[in-house]
Scaffold this motif. Structure first.
Motif, PDB file in Angstrom:
ATOM      1  N   ASP A   1       0.847  -1.188   0.000  1.00 13.75           N
ATOM      2  CA  ASP A   1       0.000   0.000   0.000  1.00 13.75           C
ATOM      3  C   ASP A   1       0.883   1.237   0.000  1.00 13.75           C
ATOM      4  O   ASP A   1       2.006   1.217   0.521  1.00 13.75           O
ATOM      5  CB  ASP A   1      -0.920  -0.015   1.231  1.00 13.75           C
ATOM      6  CG  ASP A   1      -2.146   0.884   1.069  1.00 13.75           C
ATOM      7  OD1 ASP A   1      -2.288   1.506   0.001  1.00 13.75           O
ATOM      8  OD2 ASP A   1      -2.949   0.946   2.017  1.00 13.75           O
ATOM      9  N   ALA A   2       0.381   2.303  -0.602  1.00 13.34           N
ATOM     10  CA  ALA A   2       1.139   3.560  -0.665  1.00 13.34           C
ATOM     11  C   ALA A   2       0.213   4.655  -1.169  1.00 13.34           C
ATOM     12  O   ALA A   2      -0.935   4.387  -1.569  1.00 13.34           O
ATOM     13  CB  ALA A   2       2.342   3.410  -1.605  1.00 13.34           C
TER      14      ALA A   2
ATOM     15  N   PHE B   1       7.333  -7.658  -7.534  1.00 14.41           N
ATOM     16  CA  PHE B   1       6.326  -6.673  -7.901  1.00 14.41           C
ATOM     17  C   PHE B   1       4.902  -7.148  -7.642  1.00 14.41           C
ATOM     18  O   PHE B   1       4.003  -6.362  -7.423  1.00 14.41           O
ATOM     19  CB  PHE B   1       6.473  -6.293  -9.371  1.00 14.41           C
ATOM     20  CG  PHE B   1       7.559  -5.283  -9.584  1.00 14.41           C
ATOM     21  CD1 PHE B   1       7.462  -4.027  -9.014  1.00 14.41           C
ATOM     22  CD2 PHE B   1       8.676  -5.585 -10.344  1.00 14.41           C
ATOM     23  CE1 PHE B   1       8.449  -3.081  -9.208  1.00 14.41           C
ATOM     24  CE2 PHE B   1       9.673  -4.642 -10.533  1.00 14.41           C
ATOM     25  CZ  PHE B   1       9.557  -3.392  -9.969  1.00 14.41           C
ATOM     26  N   PHE B   2       4.677  -8.450  -7.697  1.00 10.31           N
ATOM     27  CA  PHE B   2       3.285  -8.906  -7.604  1.00 10.31           C
ATOM     28  C   PHE B   2       3.082  -9.853  -6.424  1.00 10.31           C
ATOM     29  O   PHE B   2       4.027 -10.369  -5.876  1.00 10.31           O
ATOM     30  CB  PHE B   2       2.870  -9.565  -8.916  1.00 10.31           C
ATOM     31  CG  PHE B   2       3.032  -8.630 -10.073  1.00 10.31           C
ATOM     32  CD1 PHE B   2       2.167  -7.547 -10.218  1.00 10.31           C
ATOM     33  CD2 PHE B   2       4.075  -8.773 -10.965  1.00 10.31           C
ATOM     34  CE1 PHE B   2       2.328  -6.661 -11.282  1.00 10.31           C
ATOM     35  CE2 PHE B   2       4.244  -7.890 -12.019  1.00 10.31           C
ATOM     36  CZ  PHE B   2       3.374  -6.834 -12.181  1.00 10.31           C
TER      37      PHE B   2
ATOM     38  N   GLY C   1      -2.927   2.689  -2.988  1.00 12.18           N
ATOM     39  CA  GLY C   1      -3.049   1.224  -2.963  1.00 12.18           C
ATOM     40  C   GLY C   1      -1.920   0.500  -3.674  1.00 12.18           C
ATOM     41  O   GLY C   1      -0.781   0.974  -3.707  1.00 12.18           O
ATOM     42  N   SER C   2      -2.256  -0.647  -4.287  1.00 16.79           N
ATOM     43  CA  SER C   2      -1.221  -1.496  -4.859  1.00 16.79           C
ATOM     44  C   SER C   2      -0.548  -0.822  -6.056  1.00 16.79           C
ATOM     45  O   SER C   2       0.630  -1.048  -6.314  1.00 16.79           O
ATOM     46  CB  SER C   2      -1.813  -2.841  -5.264  1.00 16.79           C
ATOM     47  OG  SER C   2      -2.871  -2.640  -6.166  1.00 16.79           O
TER      48      SER C   2
ATOM     49  N   LYS D   1       6.196   2.782  -5.960  1.00 13.73           N
ATOM     50  CA  LYS D   1       7.233   2.982  -4.942  1.00 13.73           C
ATOM     51  C   LYS D   1       8.443   2.093  -5.234  1.00 13.73           C
ATOM     52  O   LYS D   1       9.588   2.519  -5.105  1.00 13.73           O
ATOM     53  CB  LYS D   1       6.654   2.667  -3.555  1.00 13.73           C
ATOM     54  CG  LYS D   1       7.630   2.888  -2.409  1.00 13.73           C
ATOM     55  CD  LYS D   1       7.899   4.354  -2.158  1.00 13.73           C
ATOM     56  CE  LYS D   1       8.835   4.575  -0.993  1.00 13.73           C
ATOM     57  NZ  LYS D   1       9.086   6.010  -0.764  1.00 13.73           N
ATOM     58  N   LYS D   2       8.163   0.862  -5.629  1.00 10.93           N
ATOM     59  CA  LYS D   2       9.266  -0.044  -5.952  1.00 10.93           C
ATOM     60  C   LYS D   2      10.029   0.432  -7.187  1.00 10.93           C
ATOM     61  O   LYS D   2      11.252   0.297  -7.264  1.00 10.93           O
ATOM     62  CB  LYS D   2       8.746  -1.468  -6.146  1.00 10.93           C
ATOM     63  CG  LYS D   2       8.351  -2.100  -4.826  1.00 10.93           C
ATOM     64  CD  LYS D   2       7.700  -3.459  -4.991  1.00 10.93           C
ATOM     65  CE  LYS D   2       7.168  -3.921  -3.641  1.00 10.93           C
ATOM     66  NZ  LYS D   2       6.116  -4.937  -3.768  1.00 10.93           N
ATOM     67  N   VAL D   3       9.300   0.995  -8.144  1.00 16.38           N
ATOM     68  CA  VAL D   3       9.960   1.549  -9.323  1.00 16.38           C
ATOM     69  C   VAL D   3      10.909   2.671  -8.907  1.00 16.38           C
ATOM     70  O   VAL D   3      12.065   2.740  -9.348  1.00 16.38           O
ATOM     71  CB  VAL D   3       8.911   2.061 -10.340  1.00 16.38           C
ATOM     72  CG1 VAL D   3       9.597   2.825 -11.476  1.00 16.38           C
ATOM     73  CG2 VAL D   3       8.080   0.904 -10.876  1.00 16.38           C
ATOM     74  N   VAL D   4      10.416   3.540  -8.009  1.00 16.09           N
ATOM     75  CA  VAL D   4      11.236   4.653  -7.511  1.00 16.09           C
ATOM     76  C   VAL D   4      12.483   4.110  -6.797  1.00 16.09           C
ATOM     77  O   VAL D   4      13.605   4.568  -7.042  1.00 16.09           O
ATOM     78  CB  VAL D   4      10.409   5.537  -6.538  1.00 16.09           C
ATOM     79  CG1 VAL D   4      11.312   6.543  -5.826  1.00 16.09           C
ATOM     80  CG2 VAL D   4       9.282   6.247  -7.280  1.00 16.09           C
TER      81      VAL D   4
END
Lengths: 405, 405
Positions: free
Chosen positions: A360-361, A404-405, A372-373, A379-382
């Motif tokens: 969540d973010a 990622f999933f 959300g997702s 966020k992970k991309v960042v």
């Protein structure tokens, strides 16, 4: 002819990006590059909330500096900066000293405690690998001790987070995910755990879109966080904190763990070395040099740049530090090559994502609000982007967030 | 006709083996069986040194009681014993009480601190899942804190183990294996770690073959343990311990962690309930009943049986507790069926193996001395045997130490 000597202090986002860009831009015959850092590793400051909560091991948030620098071009010195003698153009280190022709100060920030009594002694910080794993182990020890005591002390299971800014909120997101695991690990009833976020300002995540802030607050509340907004920590004690709204009489919140996640100031080395600064931050020129010192750049948390749109300083972030690092590398190359004009810094805001835990973010990316997702994905991309910029695809494969999933 | 009520207090080695044997020996119509235990799990007391050092997770040293009892025959009550009213034939529990016709007291031992000042407050124990994981987390916290302090405090890396008996030596074996991992985890120079074993008696592992003891001591010394033998702990303090040889002036050993692994006494419930006891241990009859109380058996660490060969009590061990449990089950069955003669207890010594870590041990098995990997192998056999006796092959498969090679 004597080669110019470029010294970079600090291997955080700004310093390390300056280094890896410089090593590409500059030939071995053009200059000597020296990188000084306290540890032999770089750590992802923006991931420390995870290491602190215990949702990500601290070895996952750091990597060896030697793995990303070109050792044929960069001389890495593991040492701690004591003082910068700017008039003698040298840096005093704990174990020696180093002279420079060009200096990049990228030493990062320090927690700002605003003189609140007891914070330095009794509060834990989310500021380094060392502090994060100490905080993680402190919380574990509190849970491990709870069942050992005949008189059960529920304040051991009470955690106060001071600050509802970026770090505080991201830590709360991880912590609320970690609590069920801790309760399982140590046979503790989750109903006895208490998490309180205390924020002196009248709002959560100042500067963030109010709709997104509401989403974040209600998500964290549903996971058990109590928010005390507009409430200041007056003192930290061995048993918890004293808080008050405005001028009212302070009252106590008992807590086995107090985390201070509010306020960053510039590095104290800045003031110690005689630079003119506000809370350790130096208002740098548009080319990122220090006024009056054409051979000294300051970037990252110890630099101060005004956001003209709102006439307030940009908050210190990894994004801005990395952009400053890229520019600094180019400007130093220009100076070495006697290019008359240096480039000026313009912050390119690529958006901001605030994590609320693994899945969540909230965020604003390319001008669009997300939650959300989808936001957690971004966020992970960042996070991976920061790795990519410093160490390329290899580092992303090694240290990246690829789940990622 | 009213069925007799058999109450078993404690689900350690002795109590649990009594229960699982009784549930096989006795039909549902013959008697009610009630097992009372504080936790809903049994733990392997003889494996706690591993959970305490952090070389084996505490969930690996425990299993749910409900998984090994036949719930159609045994009524399991999770509660804590407060007092035994032996003249009223009932047991007071924290949340209720239970009457009995036959009682088995198998409550285990307690640490004997010999009145040494400060031990209860400042020393950690290897006595339960709760205490073991607290000790593990305490050590981790000391290591995690070391690098956080500007003035490095090496006493945080100093661990004192009080007692060179079985538990102390086995814990030292695991701890010396764990230290390199902790140093790696928290970036600590292993040369700064100090481990000291303090023993008041003039020897290590009293009762063990001297050749094997020498082997154990030299192995542990080579892994960094310093032995202070014939040296008594006079006091534990927040900073460590005070020790002295004989009547000499006490001197201080600074240590961030003090572990008390010397001395077991019987359960304090024994004295509280008015049984005649020596350090909480009751000298039971050969049929394991308490003199004067034909309906009360005491087994395990709170029972005392004389080894006629040397005219000294047998030390409390899992092996003896389990053998007592088996006999107690048969004797209770005999009582219910009005068999005139009860069996008498005879300890069948199958040997003893003392672990020195994952891959080393010393022991005497079937009268033969063994050391090294052969002894470590036998230790695992011994550990698995305890599981087998209580829960059969299924429990060995689930919880056993099957990493033989």
């Amino acid at each position: 002819m004597r080669k110019p000597k470029i010294v970079i202090l600090g291997a955080g986002y700004g310093g390390l990006l300056t280094t890896v860009r410089l090593q590409k831009l500059i030939g071995v015959n053009e200059a000597d590059i020296i990188l000084v850092n306290k540890n032999d590793y770089h750590y992802e400051t923006t991931w420390l909330h995870e290491a602190s909560a215990g949702t990500l091991h601290h070895d996952k948030v750091r990597y060896e500096i030697n793995n990303v620098i070109d050792r044929s071009k960069v001389n890495f010195v593991q040492d701690t900066v004591v003082e910068i003698k700017k008039d003698e153009k040298k840096v005093i280190l704990e174990k020696g000293e180093v002279e420079y022709d060009y200096l990049v100060i990228a030493l990062g920030g320090e927690p700002e405690t605003f003189g609140i009594k007891g914070l330095k002694e009794y509060a834990f910080g989310i500021t380094s690998v060392n502090s994060s794993r100490q905080l993680r182990e402190h919380i574990e020890y509190q849970f491990a001790t709870y069942n050992m005591e005949e008189e059960k002390d529920e304040t051991r299971l009470s955690i106060v987070v001071g600050g509802a800014g970026f770090t505080g909120i991201e830590f709360l997101g991880e912590l609320t995910n970690r609590i069920p695991e801790l309760c399982h690990e140590y046979d503790v009833d989750q109903g006895k755990v208490k998490i309180t976020c205390v924020e002196a300002a009248p709002m959560v995540l100042p500067g963030f879109d109010p709709e997104l802030v509401n989403y974040a607050v209600s998500q964290l509340q549903s996971k058990g966080v109590e928010f005390l907004i507009g409430t200041a920590i007056k003192e930290a004690t061995p048993d918890g904190i004293l808080v008050a709204k405005g001028d009212e009489e302070p009252w106590a919140i008992k807590a086995g763990t107090v985390v201070w996640a509010a306020g960053v100031r510039g590095n104290s080395i800045i003031e110690k070395s005689g630079f003119e600064a506000m809370r350790g931050r130096v208002k740098v020129q548009p080319d990122l040099r220090v006024p009056g010192f054409d051979d000294v750049f300051i970037i990252g948390d110890s630099s101060l740049i005004i956001n003209e749109e709102i006439n307030r300083p940009y908050p210190p972030t990894a994004q801005i530090a990395m952009q400053q690092g890229e520019l600094t590398a180019r400007n130093i190359a220009a100076l070495i090559r006697n290019t008359p004009q240096l480039e000026t810094f313009k912050f390119d805001n690529k958006g901001t994502v605030c994590s609320l835990g693994e899945d969540d973010a909230i965020g604003v990316v390319f001008g669009k609000k997300i939650t959300g997702s989808k936001a957690a994905f971004m966020k992970k991309v960042v996070d991976n982007r920061a790795l990519y910029m410093i160490g390329g695809a290899g580092l992303v494969m090694k240290k990246g967030k690829l789940n990622f999933f």
